[in-house]
Each structure stands twice: as structure tokens, then as C-alpha cells.
Enzyme design. Structure first.
Site, PDB file in Angstrom:
ATOM      1  N   LYS A  76       0.862  -1.183   0.000  1.00 31.19           N
ATOM      2  CA  LYS A  76       0.000   0.000   0.000  1.00 31.19           C
ATOM      3  C   LYS A  76       0.896   1.229   0.000  1.00 31.19           C
ATOM      4  O   LYS A  76       1.914   1.263   0.715  1.00 31.19           O
ATOM      5  CB  LYS A  76      -0.889  -0.032   1.250  1.00 31.19           C
ATOM      6  N   SER A 151      -9.727   2.090   2.867  1.00 29.74           N
ATOM      7  CA  SER A 151      -8.823   2.826   2.020  1.00 29.74           C
ATOM      8  C   SER A 151      -7.841   1.966   1.249  1.00 29.74           C
ATOM      9  O   SER A 151      -7.205   2.436   0.306  1.00 29.74           O
ATOM     10  CB  SER A 151      -8.048   3.831   2.868  1.00 29.74           C
ATOM     11  N   SER A 175     -10.018  -0.491   7.021  1.00 28.30           N
ATOM     12  CA  SER A 175      -9.452  -0.416   5.663  1.00 28.30           C
ATOM     13  C   SER A 175      -8.762  -1.661   5.156  1.00 28.30           C
ATOM     14  O   SER A 175      -8.364  -1.693   3.990  1.00 28.30           O
ATOM     15  CB  SER A 175      -8.491   0.764   5.554  1.00 28.30           C
TER      16      SER A 175
HETATM   17  N1  GLN Z   1     -13.405   4.368   6.452  1.00 32.15           N
HETATM   18  C1  GLN Z   1     -12.645   4.762   7.628  1.00 32.15           C
HETATM   19  C2  GLN Z   1     -12.201   6.197   7.511  1.00 32.15           C
HETATM   20  O1  GLN Z   1     -12.424   6.773   6.505  1.00 32.15           O
HETATM   21  C3  GLN Z   1     -11.474   3.839   7.844  1.00 32.15           C
HETATM   22  C4  GLN Z   1     -10.275   4.148   7.063  1.00 32.15           C
HETATM   23  C5  GLN Z   1      -9.098   3.307   7.405  1.00 32.15           C
HETATM   24  O2  GLN Z   1      -9.239   2.268   8.050  1.00 32.15           O
HETATM   25  N2  GLN Z   1      -7.926   3.780   7.006  1.00 32.15           N
HETATM   26  O3  GLN Z   1     -11.627   6.743   8.426  1.00 32.15           O
END
Ligand code: GLN
EC number: 6.3.5.7
Length: 483
Positions: A76, A151, A175
Site C-alpha cells: 500500500k 482505504s 481499511s
Molecule cells: N473508512 C474509515 C475512515 O475513513 C477507515 C479508514 C481506514 O481504516 N484507514 O476513516
């Protein structure tokens, strides 16, 4: 070749059926051919990959072995990679080449993995649809009109499309698990402190945790083995021995106590997903598990608490991107203030700016007690709910998401609608617990995930349950048409 799992690749390499270089060239060609459809990579690292593959082949030729020696993966794009762009999905860091490798990257490289590239992601890991990336949205290989989740949407889409067997990802509020659910993968968020955060660009430091995304629990065990462990460079890394995760896969589920929270099956859950979750429960009962209804009474407060705490930490973490030290700098600043405001205004996208503002507000004098402190108290209540539940059960099971992957653009005008989709995942981050999502069926041709949570450091138990489930079901073997 591209259908092989990490475990199958390890066997093939050990038996000299193919070399890491051959496999790497095959996958790089496949990425070149198919990635334009899904946009899962921000950067490809062909030269590095071929050099690492040749080095891995040489190590094997000289008698070395190891499950990850010669295994192709991707990172990532928030894991720092020495001399390679680490963009975090942002214009702000489009020109940033990290001066060092993240601990996860260096540990996996030492184990012999081959880095094919850096995967697309929501900007600074803020999002659940991978639409906030400066490099464009990622498409779901199961249906190109739908989001892959976020994400870590790039890592998920790439693995689901069989461009590579596994990838690293991070999970602050879901995410890893949510994109795993949306793309028919197995994804594991480890216990907070299990995997080093050093060199992972911070979103919300008390919630962020790196982990594996792969097609099977068996492969998650292999990748986690290479990622986990104490790191003196990360002050929140925990000095606990790392168990042999592959050895934990074959335990019997006879008598395993599975807790199913009654709050999970409320009105917001798509009834077709509820049916699939009940089917997965039946499957686990057949394997000897015992089901108990439990309650997590503070779960309803978790989303508002998370969406105060995460932006608060983000507003502090992202203050380092000021146009002076890292990344993007505006043209011809008039003075220092102009430099700061325009660099940040032009470098950050709208979701990141929204969260910085929310976070700075929640932390400001006069509001701190009402929002930030209150949210921290809720966080403790959420954790206590889990501690109580784990007195009675060994794992907690439920849906990973209330709905399957939505259409691209469907939630862009309403950020709160997207935040509400995180209802099942963020509690594990607030409590610091490990969580896993695994494939459990399909709704309208789109994958559905079942989530398992366990007590601290029981990643092996999660992998055990998931592996036994996967030995008896075939959802995880389904492949998206066209890939
Ligand atoms: N959807 C969550 C957010 O936008 C989680 C994102 C994540 O786990 N990086 O904060």
C-alpha cells in the site's frame, strides 16, 4: 500461474517448477495488460522486482528456503519505500521519495519478497471507497461500476484481479477488512502493536495497524509472519513473541464458543447479507462451534467517537505537511503564511481538508472536553463491552459491512453516509483488537464478508477459524469474470 496462492507459489518455487523471475515477469505482464481497467497501482517497480526475484532465486539455489522467498507482493502506498515514491494517494506527496524503508517493507524484503509496486489508496487512508485518491478511483474487479472499498482499495483490487497473490494494507477503521469483504478476499487487522507502524505514514496513530490482504487465511498467516514483531523504532510496538501462525491453522473448532452480538442484526443491515452470515454460522456449527448470543451495548456510539478521535489525530499528524519539509509546495508564495495555506489548500484533497478541520475543531480550547474527551470515554466503554464479551466467548462473529460494494460516486455527496458503512469494523480499532474478514457469499454478484474478532494477540485463533471454514466452503476460490 497468476491463480496461485502464496502457499502454492512457495511449494512451486521449492519444487523448482518455476523461478521467481519467471513468475515476476508473468505478473508484471498481467499488470500491464489488466490494471488499466481497475487502476490498482500508483507506481510499478519493475526493476526492483526483477532484481529482488533474481536475488531470491540465487538464495534458493544456494540452499536457502522460506515461504516468502521469491513471493511477489505489493505495498500500500503509505508504507515508506527507500528511493521510491510514497504518495499516500495524495498530490501532497506526489514528489516524495522516502529516504528509508518502513519496518514492514524491510522485514518482508529480508524474508525474500518481491515488490511489484505501490498500490492505490484513499488519500492519507481517509475513506472507504478508494475514490479520494489523487490518482483516481480504483474499480472493483467484480463489477467495474462499483467501488472496491477503501482505504486499501488498490491492494484489494489487485489481489482480487489475480494481478498478484497478496499485498500489504493498513486498517484504521476497517481499511483491510472492508475492502477484503468487497472484493472476496481474506484480510486481517492485527492487534494494535503487533505490526510496527514505523515508516507507515500516520493517519490516526492510536488506531492505525498494518496487516495482510490475500485470498486465503493460509496466505494471511504467511504474510503476517513476515510483518509481525517487536520494533524498537515504534514506541507502541509490543514486545511479545510472534507465534507460528501457519501452525495455528489446523486446530479443531470443536467446542469453540462463537459470540454473535444481537446489535449487529439491526435495521441497517441488508437482509441478504444477514442470511449469508447465518449460513456461515451454520457452517461453523457443523465444524463443532457453539453459538451464543451476546451484547455489545455501546456499539451504537462507536461511529461518532471514531469520527472525532480519528480526525483529531489526523489534524495533528498532517500538520507536518506544510510546504516546507515534505512534498508539495505552492508556486511563488508571497510570505510564510501564504506558503502554508496555499501549499496545504492545493496539496490536500477535500476529504482530507474536511477531516483536518473537524479534528482541529474537536481539539480546540472550549470544545476539547465536549468532543475529544467524551469520545475517549466512549472508546473505553466500547473496549469494556468486548472485555465482558470475551469472558464468555472465544471469538465474535458478524457481518463485515452492512451493504455490498456501492456504485462509484454513489456516496460522494454525502460523507456521513459513507462513515455509517464503517459500523462493524471501527469498534475493533477503538479497542485495539484483532479482526479478520473472509468471503461468505454473494449478493447481486458482489462479494460479502463475514467478520471475526478475537481477544488481544489471538490472530492465530482467527486464522484457524477462517482456515477451517475455507477448507469446507469455496466462496474464497471464486474469481471475478474477466480476470
Ligand atoms: N473508512 C474509515 C475512515 O475513513 C477507515 C479508514 C481506514 O481504516 N484507514 O476513516
Amino acid at each position: 500461474m497468476h491463480h496461485m496462492t502464496l502457499a502454492e507459489i512457495a511449494r512451486g518455487l521449492a519444487d523448482k517448477k518455476f523461478s521467481s523471475e519467471e513468475l515476476t515477469r508473468t505478473l508484471l505482464a498481467r499488470i500491464a495488460q489488466l490494471d488499466p481497467q481497475i487502476n490498482s497501482f500508483i507506481s510499478l517497480t519493475e526493476d526492483l522486482a526483477l532484481a529482488q526475484a533474481k536475488a531470491a532465486d540465487a538464495r534458493r539455489a544456494s540452499g536457502e528456503s522460506g515461504a516468502l522467498l521469491g513471493a511477489p507482493i505489493a505495498h500500500k502506498d503509505l508504507f515508506c519505500t527507500l528511493g521510491i515514491r510514497t504518495s499516500c494517494g495524495s498530490k501532497m506527496l506526489d514528489n516524495f521519495k522516502a529516504p528509508y524503508d518502513a519496518t514492514v517493507v524491510s522485514k518482508l524484503a529480508a524474508a525474500g519478497t518481491v515488490t511489484l509496486g505501490k498500490t492505490n489508496m484513499d488519500e492519507f487512508a481517509m475513506g472507504s471507497a478508494n475514490e479520494s485518491s489523487w490518482y483516481g478511483a480504483v474499480k472493483n474487479p467484480w463489477n467495474l461500476e462499483h467501488v472496491p472499498g477503501g482505504s486499501s482499495g488498490g491492494s484489494a483490487a489487485a489481489v482480487a484481479a489475480r494481478l498478484l497473490p497478496a499485498a500489504t494494507a493498513t486498517d484504521t477503521g476497517g481499511s483491510i477488512r472492508q475492502p477484503a469483504a468487497f472484493t472476496n478476499l481474506t484480510g486481517l487487522k492485527p492487534t494494535y502493536g503487533r505490526v510496527s507502524r514505523w515508516g507507515m505514514i500516520a493517519y490516526a496513530s492510536s488506531l492505525d495497524q498494518g496487516g495482510p490482504l490475500a485470498r486465503t487465511a493460509e496466505d494471511c498467516a504467511l504474510l503476517l509472519q513476515g510483518m509481525a514483531g517487536f520494533d524498537p523504532n515504534d514506541s507502541t510496538s509490543i514486545d511479545e513473541p510472534v507465534p507460528d501462525y501457519s501452525a495455528s491453522l489446523n486446530g479443531s473448532l470443536q467446542g469453540l464458543r462463537i459470540g454473535v452480538p444481537k446489535e449487529y442484526f439491526s435495521a441497517g443491515l441488508d437482509p441478504r447479507i444477514a442470511d449469508l452470515i447465518h449460513a456461515s454460522i451454520k457452517e461453523l456449527e457443523k465444524l463443532g462451534a457453539v453459538i451464543k448470543q451476546i451484547s455489545l451495548p455501546n456499539m451504537q456510539h462507536a461511529i461518532p467517537a471514531y469520527y472525532v478521535i480519528a480526525p483529531a489525530e489526523a489534524s495533528s499528524n498532517l500538520s507536518r505537511f506544510d510546504g516546507v519539509r515534505f512534498g508539495y509546495r505552492c508556486e511563488n508564495p508571497r510570505d510564510l503564511e501564504d506558503l502554508y495555506t496555499r501549499s496545504r489548500g492545493e496539496g490536500f484533497g477535500s476529504e482530507v481538508q474536511r477531516r483536518i478541520m473537524v479534528g482541529a475543531y474537536a481539539l480546540s480550547a472550549g470544545y476539547y472536553d465536549a468532543y475529544y474527551l467524551k469520545a475517549q470515554k466512549i472508546r473505553r466503554l466500547v473496549k469494556n463491552d468486548f472485555m465482558n464479551a470475551f469472558e464468555e466467548v472465544d471469538v465474535i462473529l458478524g457481518p463485515t459491512t452492512p451493504n455490498p460494494a456501492w456504485k462509484l460516486g454513489a456516496k460522494n455527496s454525502d460523507p456521513v453516509a459513507a462513515y455509517l458503512e464503517d459500523v462493524y469494523t471501527i469498534t475493533a480499532n477503538l479497542a485495539g483488537l484483532p479482526g479478520l474478514s473472509m468471503p461468505a457469499g454473494f449478493v447481486d454478484g458482489l462479494p460479502v464478508g463475514v467478520q471475526l474478532l478475537a481477544p488481544y494477540f489471538q490472530e492465530g485463533r482467527l486464522l484457524n477459524v477462517a482456515h477451517q471454514y475455507q477448507l469446507n466452503t469455496d466462496w474464497h476460490t471464486r474469481t471475478p469474470t474477466g480476470f
